[in-house]
Design an enzyme around this catalytic site. Structure first.
Site, PDB file in Angstrom:
ATOM      1  N   CYS A   6       0.841  -1.194   0.000  1.00 33.71           N
ATOM      2  CA  CYS A   6       0.000   0.000   0.000  1.00 33.71           C
ATOM      3  C   CYS A   6       0.874   1.240   0.000  1.00 33.71           C
ATOM      4  O   CYS A   6       1.892   1.292   0.675  1.00 33.71           O
ATOM      5  CB  CYS A   6      -0.880   0.041   1.247  1.00 33.71           C
ATOM      6  SG  CYS A   6      -1.862  -1.419   1.464  1.00 33.71           S
ATOM      7  N   CYS A   7       0.435   2.222  -0.760  1.00 33.87           N
ATOM      8  CA  CYS A   7       1.131   3.498  -0.781  1.00 33.87           C
ATOM      9  C   CYS A   7       0.114   4.595  -1.049  1.00 33.87           C
ATOM     10  O   CYS A   7      -1.085   4.347  -1.053  1.00 33.87           O
ATOM     11  CB  CYS A   7       2.239   3.494  -1.818  1.00 33.87           C
ATOM     12  SG  CYS A   7       1.637   3.343  -3.489  1.00 33.87           S
TER      13      CYS A   7
END
Length: 99
Positions: A6-7
């Protein structure tokens, strides 16, 4: 194993996913690796065996840990490994976390 990265937006993380997929294949690991932006990831947390957060959203680790309620590990990728796209080290960390 299913690994979710996730970013913020998914741009640099998608490159890291490609490198991790290559490394996993070279190791003979049965791994599904995907990148999701943070705003979408919460809807898919139950599909992962481990969640890796980009260092830029490390501040959200507590929110993810609360959401998974101890069912799966949540880890922040170290800045140096993320910056260098160090797929071997990141996969070593995943293996250690999953035991």
């Amino acid at each position: 194993m299913k690994i979710m990265l996730c970013c913020n937006a998914g741009m640099s993380t998608s490159l890291l996913v490609q490198k991790m997929q290559k490394e996993a294949a070279a190791r003979g690991m049965d791994a599904s690796i995907e990148a999701r932006p943070m705003n979408e990831a919460m809807d898919h947390i139950n599909e992962a065996d481990i969640i890796l957060l980009g260092p830029q959203i490390g501040y959200a680790k507590g929110d993810f840990e609360k959401a998974v309620d101890g069912r799966i590990p949540v880890n922040v990728i170290p800045m140096v490994d993320y910056g260098r796209m160090n797929a071997p080290k990141i996969l070593d960390d995943v293996a250690a976390l999953l035991g």
